[in-house]
Design a protein around this motif. Structure first.
Motif, PDB file in Angstrom:
ATOM      1  N   ALA A   1       0.841  -1.207   0.000  1.00  0.00           N
ATOM      2  CA  ALA A   1       0.000   0.000   0.000  1.00  0.00           C
ATOM      3  C   ALA A   1       0.873   1.254   0.000  1.00  0.00           C
ATOM      4  O   ALA A   1       0.619   2.211  -0.742  1.00  0.00           O
ATOM      5  CB  ALA A   1      -0.925  -0.018   1.209  1.00  0.00           C
ATOM      6  N   LEU A   2       1.940   1.239   0.817  1.00  0.00           N
ATOM      7  CA  LEU A   2       2.816   2.419   0.888  1.00  0.00           C
ATOM      8  C   LEU A   2       3.531   2.679  -0.445  1.00  0.00           C
ATOM      9  O   LEU A   2       3.682   3.830  -0.871  1.00  0.00           O
ATOM     10  CB  LEU A   2       3.850   2.242   2.005  1.00  0.00           C
ATOM     11  CG  LEU A   2       3.305   2.345   3.432  1.00  0.00           C
ATOM     12  CD1 LEU A   2       4.382   1.950   4.447  1.00  0.00           C
ATOM     13  CD2 LEU A   2       2.819   3.764   3.722  1.00  0.00           C
TER      14      LEU A   2
ATOM     15  N   ILE B   1       2.801  10.126  -5.132  1.00  0.00           N
ATOM     16  CA  ILE B   1       3.393  11.359  -4.595  1.00  0.00           C
ATOM     17  C   ILE B   1       4.553  11.667  -5.536  1.00  0.00           C
ATOM     18  O   ILE B   1       5.645  11.108  -5.412  1.00  0.00           O
ATOM     19  CB  ILE B   1       3.880  11.158  -3.143  1.00  0.00           C
ATOM     20  CG1 ILE B   1       2.712  10.699  -2.262  1.00  0.00           C
ATOM     21  CG2 ILE B   1       4.489  12.460  -2.587  1.00  0.00           C
ATOM     22  CD1 ILE B   1       3.103  10.338  -0.849  1.00  0.00           C
ATOM     23  N   LYS B   2       4.276  12.458  -6.540  1.00  0.00           N
ATOM     24  CA  LYS B   2       5.284  12.620  -7.598  1.00  0.00           C
ATOM     25  C   LYS B   2       5.489  14.072  -7.993  1.00  0.00           C
ATOM     26  O   LYS B   2       4.580  14.889  -7.882  1.00  0.00           O
ATOM     27  CB  LYS B   2       4.902  11.779  -8.818  1.00  0.00           C
ATOM     28  CG  LYS B   2       3.524  12.073  -9.335  1.00  0.00           C
ATOM     29  CD  LYS B   2       3.123  11.096 -10.419  1.00  0.00           C
ATOM     30  CE  LYS B   2       1.687  11.356 -10.826  1.00  0.00           C
ATOM     31  NZ  LYS B   2       1.124  10.376 -11.720  1.00  0.00           N
TER      32      LYS B   2
ATOM     33  N   GLN C   1       8.452   6.091  -4.417  1.00  0.00           N
ATOM     34  CA  GLN C   1       8.480   4.613  -4.420  1.00  0.00           C
ATOM     35  C   GLN C   1       9.772   4.060  -3.826  1.00  0.00           C
ATOM     36  O   GLN C   1       9.759   3.074  -3.089  1.00  0.00           O
ATOM     37  CB  GLN C   1       8.333   4.078  -5.851  1.00  0.00           C
ATOM     38  CG  GLN C   1       6.925   4.124  -6.395  1.00  0.00           C
ATOM     39  CD  GLN C   1       6.929   4.245  -7.901  1.00  0.00           C
ATOM     40  OE1 GLN C   1       7.484   5.190  -8.460  1.00  0.00           O
ATOM     41  NE2 GLN C   1       6.304   3.308  -8.572  1.00  0.00           N
ATOM     42  N   PHE C   2      10.906   4.710  -4.167  1.00  0.00           N
ATOM     43  CA  PHE C   2      12.179   4.165  -3.691  1.00  0.00           C
ATOM     44  C   PHE C   2      12.245   4.121  -2.158  1.00  0.00           C
ATOM     45  O   PHE C   2      12.751   3.166  -1.582  1.00  0.00           O
ATOM     46  CB  PHE C   2      13.375   4.948  -4.260  1.00  0.00           C
ATOM     47  CG  PHE C   2      14.668   4.445  -3.692  1.00  0.00           C
ATOM     48  CD1 PHE C   2      15.215   3.250  -4.127  1.00  0.00           C
ATOM     49  CD2 PHE C   2      15.311   5.128  -2.657  1.00  0.00           C
ATOM     50  CE1 PHE C   2      16.379   2.737  -3.559  1.00  0.00           C
ATOM     51  CE2 PHE C   2      16.473   4.627  -2.088  1.00  0.00           C
ATOM     52  CZ  PHE C   2      17.011   3.434  -2.546  1.00  0.00           C
ATOM     53  N   LEU C   3      11.722   5.166  -1.513  1.00  0.00           N
ATOM     54  CA  LEU C   3      11.761   5.200  -0.045  1.00  0.00           C
ATOM     55  C   LEU C   3      11.105   3.935   0.525  1.00  0.00           C
ATOM     56  O   LEU C   3      11.670   3.251   1.387  1.00  0.00           O
ATOM     57  CB  LEU C   3      11.025   6.445   0.475  1.00  0.00           C
ATOM     58  CG  LEU C   3      10.853   6.530   1.982  1.00  0.00           C
ATOM     59  CD1 LEU C   3      12.206   6.672   2.689  1.00  0.00           C
ATOM     60  CD2 LEU C   3       9.944   7.698   2.379  1.00  0.00           C
ATOM     61  N   PHE C   4       9.914   3.595  -0.002  1.00  0.00           N
ATOM     62  CA  PHE C   4       9.174   2.484   0.575  1.00  0.00           C
ATOM     63  C   PHE C   4       9.719   1.117   0.137  1.00  0.00           C
ATOM     64  O   PHE C   4       9.687   0.163   0.913  1.00  0.00           O
ATOM     65  CB  PHE C   4       7.677   2.622   0.262  1.00  0.00           C
ATOM     66  CG  PHE C   4       7.095   3.867   0.892  1.00  0.00           C
ATOM     67  CD1 PHE C   4       7.127   4.039   2.266  1.00  0.00           C
ATOM     68  CD2 PHE C   4       6.558   4.878   0.120  1.00  0.00           C
ATOM     69  CE1 PHE C   4       6.630   5.196   2.867  1.00  0.00           C
ATOM     70  CE2 PHE C   4       6.047   6.040   0.707  1.00  0.00           C
ATOM     71  CZ  PHE C   4       6.085   6.190   2.083  1.00  0.00           C
ATOM     72  N   THR C   5      10.237   1.028  -1.099  1.00  0.00           N
ATOM     73  CA  THR C   5      10.804  -0.262  -1.503  1.00  0.00           C
ATOM     74  C   THR C   5      12.109  -0.512  -0.737  1.00  0.00           C
ATOM     75  O   THR C   5      12.415  -1.636  -0.366  1.00  0.00           O
ATOM     76  CB  THR C   5      11.056  -0.344  -3.028  1.00  0.00           C
ATOM     77  OG1 THR C   5      11.902   0.741  -3.433  1.00  0.00           O
ATOM     78  CG2 THR C   5       9.764  -0.305  -3.803  1.00  0.00           C
TER      79      THR C   5
ATOM     80  N   VAL D   1      -1.619   1.351  -9.561  1.00  0.00           N
ATOM     81  CA  VAL D   1      -0.640   1.501  -8.476  1.00  0.00           C
ATOM     82  C   VAL D   1       0.709   2.056  -8.946  1.00  0.00           C
ATOM     83  O   VAL D   1       1.600   2.310  -8.144  1.00  0.00           O
ATOM     84  CB  VAL D   1      -0.413   0.158  -7.723  1.00  0.00           C
ATOM     85  CG1 VAL D   1      -1.643  -0.243  -6.950  1.00  0.00           C
ATOM     86  CG2 VAL D   1       0.019  -0.941  -8.679  1.00  0.00           C
ATOM     87  N   PHE D   2       0.847   2.206 -10.269  1.00  0.00           N
ATOM     88  CA  PHE D   2       2.108   2.759 -10.783  1.00  0.00           C
ATOM     89  C   PHE D   2       1.952   4.282 -10.957  1.00  0.00           C
ATOM     90  O   PHE D   2       0.845   4.823 -10.889  1.00  0.00           O
ATOM     91  CB  PHE D   2       2.472   2.124 -12.131  1.00  0.00           C
ATOM     92  CG  PHE D   2       2.652   0.624 -12.078  1.00  0.00           C
ATOM     93  CD1 PHE D   2       3.215   0.003 -10.962  1.00  0.00           C
ATOM     94  CD2 PHE D   2       2.266  -0.186 -13.151  1.00  0.00           C
ATOM     95  CE1 PHE D   2       3.383  -1.373 -10.915  1.00  0.00           C
ATOM     96  CE2 PHE D   2       2.433  -1.567 -13.120  1.00  0.00           C
ATOM     97  CZ  PHE D   2       2.986  -2.161 -11.997  1.00  0.00           C
ATOM     98  N   THR D   3       3.066   4.916 -11.269  1.00  0.00           N
ATOM     99  CA  THR D   3       3.067   6.375 -11.389  1.00  0.00           C
ATOM    100  C   THR D   3       2.041   6.898 -12.393  1.00  0.00           C
ATOM    101  O   THR D   3       1.395   7.905 -12.153  1.00  0.00           O
ATOM    102  CB  THR D   3       4.479   6.840 -11.817  1.00  0.00           C
ATOM    103  OG1 THR D   3       5.415   6.218 -10.960  1.00  0.00           O
ATOM    104  CG2 THR D   3       4.624   8.335 -11.705  1.00  0.00           C
ATOM    105  N   THR D   4       1.925   6.184 -13.524  1.00  0.00           N
ATOM    106  CA  THR D   4       0.928   6.646 -14.503  1.00  0.00           C
ATOM    107  C   THR D   4      -0.131   5.577 -14.772  1.00  0.00           C
ATOM    108  O   THR D   4      -0.550   5.377 -15.906  1.00  0.00           O
ATOM    109  CB  THR D   4       1.593   7.109 -15.824  1.00  0.00           C
ATOM    110  OG1 THR D   4       2.467   6.061 -16.275  1.00  0.00           O
ATOM    111  CG2 THR D   4       2.385   8.382 -15.651  1.00  0.00           C
ATOM    112  N   GLY D   5      -0.548   4.902 -13.724  1.00  0.00           N
ATOM    113  CA  GLY D   5      -1.662   3.956 -13.871  1.00  0.00           C
ATOM    114  C   GLY D   5      -1.277   2.510 -13.694  1.00  0.00           C
ATOM    115  O   GLY D   5      -0.551   2.161 -12.759  1.00  0.00           O
TER     116      GLY D   5
END
Ligand SMILES: O=C(O)CCCC[C@@H]1SC[C@@H]2NC(=O)N[C@@H]21
Length: 184
Positions: free
Chosen positions: A22-23, A30-31, A42-46, A75-79
């Motif tokens: 979810a995160l 948040i882009k 994404q990198f922070l949470f992965t 769930v991706f940056t552009t869908g």
């Protein structure tokens, strides 16, 4: 018969993995738009996923995230959707899984101190950007027909977003230490 300790561990792993999936999805949205590839969280949470859940579970967790996106969840940056495989940013998504796996593996049997957490994050960053930049180059040039030089890939897919991810790598240290106490 599954003993109750194993069952409890699996339930906990599932709960933590769902939280990270979810995160990561939230982090994708948040882009900040910058040329070529947006800056995202994404990198922070992965990275935290690898640092906190360990290599194997982090890998499964991020692959699950990618599969959820490929079956159509946005769930991706552009869908999302199966065609996202041919999106130039898809390489980073593969890199997230590989990077978190090796970051988690690196931390195994290591002291959970600032130096090791930062080094694990660096391993993660290198792999994410390696997969991301190479994939971008091939999809842009050979699928999209959007002729992009290696120099531009280096600038826009690596040099421009990387300082922010190095910062995220640094702030992963206190966050990982705190969450480790809370979640484990
Ligand atoms: O399409 C996606 O959902 C993936 C986007 C990947 C963005 C990459 S991750 C590494 C680098 N750091 C960023 O903030 N953006 C790019």
């Amino acid at each position: 018969m599954i003993n109750s300790k194993t069952k409890k561990l699996k339930t906990r792993d599932l709960t933590r993995s769902s939280l990270f999936i979810a995160l990561i999805a939230i982090g994708a949205h948040i882009k900040v738009p910058i040329p070529y590839i947006p800056f995202t969280l994404q990198f922070l949470f992965t990275n935290l996923c690898g640092l906190l859940l360990g290599g194997e579970i982090a890998f499964i967790c991020i692959i699950t995230y990618v599969l959820l996106g490929l079956i159509g969840l946005p769930v991706f940056t552009t869908g999302g959707g199966i065609s996202y495989i041919l999106s130039p940013s898809f390489g980073y998504l593969i890199g997230f899984a590989v990077g978190a796996y090796f970051a988690g593996k690196f931390m195994e049997n290591k002291k959970y101190d600032n130096k090791n957490i930062f080094l694990a994050g660096l391993i993660d960053i290198i792999l994410v950007y390696l997969f991301g930049a190479i994939y971008y180059y091939f999809i842009a040039n050979f699928y999209l027909g959007d002729i992009t030089s290696i120099k531009n890939v280096l600038i826009y897919c690596i040099l421009l977003p990387m300082p922010a991810d190095l910062f995220l790598c640094a702030i992963s240290i206190p966050i990982a230490k705190r969450l480790r106490r809370v979640l484990f």
